[in-house]
Design an enzyme around this catalytic site. Sequence first.
Site, PDB file in Angstrom:
ATOM      1  N   HIS A  12      34.318  43.684  43.704  1.00 11.51           N
ATOM      2  CA  HIS A  12      35.690  43.163  43.758  1.00 11.51           C
ATOM      3  C   HIS A  12      36.589  43.810  42.701  1.00 11.51           C
ATOM      4  CE1 HIS A  12      34.014  39.725  41.039  1.00 11.51           C
ATOM      5  NE2 HIS A  12      34.527  40.684  40.278  1.00 11.51           N
ATOM      6  N   HIS A  59      38.131  35.236  36.584  1.00  7.94           N
ATOM      7  CA  HIS A  59      37.958  36.028  35.365  1.00  7.94           C
ATOM      8  C   HIS A  59      38.874  35.522  34.262  1.00  7.94           C
ATOM      9  CE1 HIS A  59      36.579  38.525  38.723  1.00  7.94           C
ATOM     10  NE2 HIS A  59      35.864  39.207  37.867  1.00  7.94           N
ATOM     11  N   HIS A 194      28.274  47.402  36.086  1.00  5.11           N
ATOM     12  CA  HIS A 194      29.457  47.675  35.279  1.00  5.11           C
ATOM     13  C   HIS A 194      29.446  46.906  33.979  1.00  5.11           C
ATOM     14  CE1 HIS A 194      31.009  44.267  37.720  1.00  5.11           C
ATOM     15  NE2 HIS A 194      32.203  44.279  37.150  1.00  5.11           N
ATOM     16  N   GLU A 241      27.414  39.867  37.676  1.00 11.32           N
ATOM     17  CA  GLU A 241      28.111  39.356  38.881  1.00 11.32           C
ATOM     18  C   GLU A 241      27.224  39.460  40.125  1.00 11.32           C
ATOM     19  OE1 GLU A 241      32.794  40.265  37.721  1.00 11.32           O
ATOM     20  OE2 GLU A 241      31.786  41.613  39.100  1.00 11.32           O
TER      21      GLU A 241
END
Length: 295
Positions: A12, A59, A194, A241
């Site tokens: 995303h 977030h 990431h 995530e």
Amino acid sequence: MAEVIWGLATSHVPSIGAAMDHRKTADPYWKPLFDGYAPAREWMAAHRPDVAVVVYNDHANAVGLDLVPTFAIGTADSYDVADEGWGRRPVPQVIGAPELSEHLVRELVDASFDIATFHKLDVDHGLTVPLSVYCPDPGDAWPCTVVPLLVNVIQYPQPTAARCLALGRALGRAIRSFPQDLKVAVFGTGGMSHQLAGARAGLINTPFDRMFLEAIETDPDRLAALSREDYIRAAGTEGIELIMWLIMRGALSDRITRIHDTYHVPASNTAVGAALFQDHGHPPMTEEGTEEGMV
Ligand code: DHB
Ligand code: FE
């Protein structure tokens, strides 16, 4: 009864949404990534769900750090697109499916998952970018209603991968017990490897990502056995995530077909993956509520 017709796992990364919003998808930097989505998008457009359950994380954009629920479901009629500091994305408001949301909360609480509820919620890139991956040109309205399912992946201690897979399995049962004839898609969002800050910023672990892309179909229990520290060590601080993909996978049956997948490095500093699975369904429920062949 409601049925799960497909599941989509997808990163995303916010710049994917920005590239679409600013019409840069044909630029040399972005074209290979968007070309990778094309077969999945075509298939999804031909297999339209009525509602999407989107497993994602906020977030610290719309949900403050003062109160971070481990798992939560939105129950609102609609969700505004969050302003993450540079204005709202120019995409449609997200229309909710409050009756299904309430049903899922009740069923999951009864199954001993203590779900928090958002009666009002703005949705950030964690939800809107996956919708754009599904549907690049929504016009005035997204093609389906949405149930947001939020997971804490940003503050220690995040839920275990095993708990996420178990939640997904309970979510699948809860969806299938909803009395309306709805076609449901389940999105698992975030990942792949990431890390946005710190000494390891920009970390990409392609062997881990490739293993995960394969095992999410064939061996989710292996992925569920990894600890949160394993995820962070292998895939970076934000790579955790990926546990949200396990909720999507748990909601699918074991009779799935991989329609398409794609992997691309990088978008921003992040490895991007997507995997689309058609669900051929569970055996029908018997009157006792157990699945035939399961007793
Ligand atoms: C990036 C990726 C994310 O998953 C996110 O939530 C924010 C930023 C990035 O790679 O830039
Ligand atoms: Fe993220």
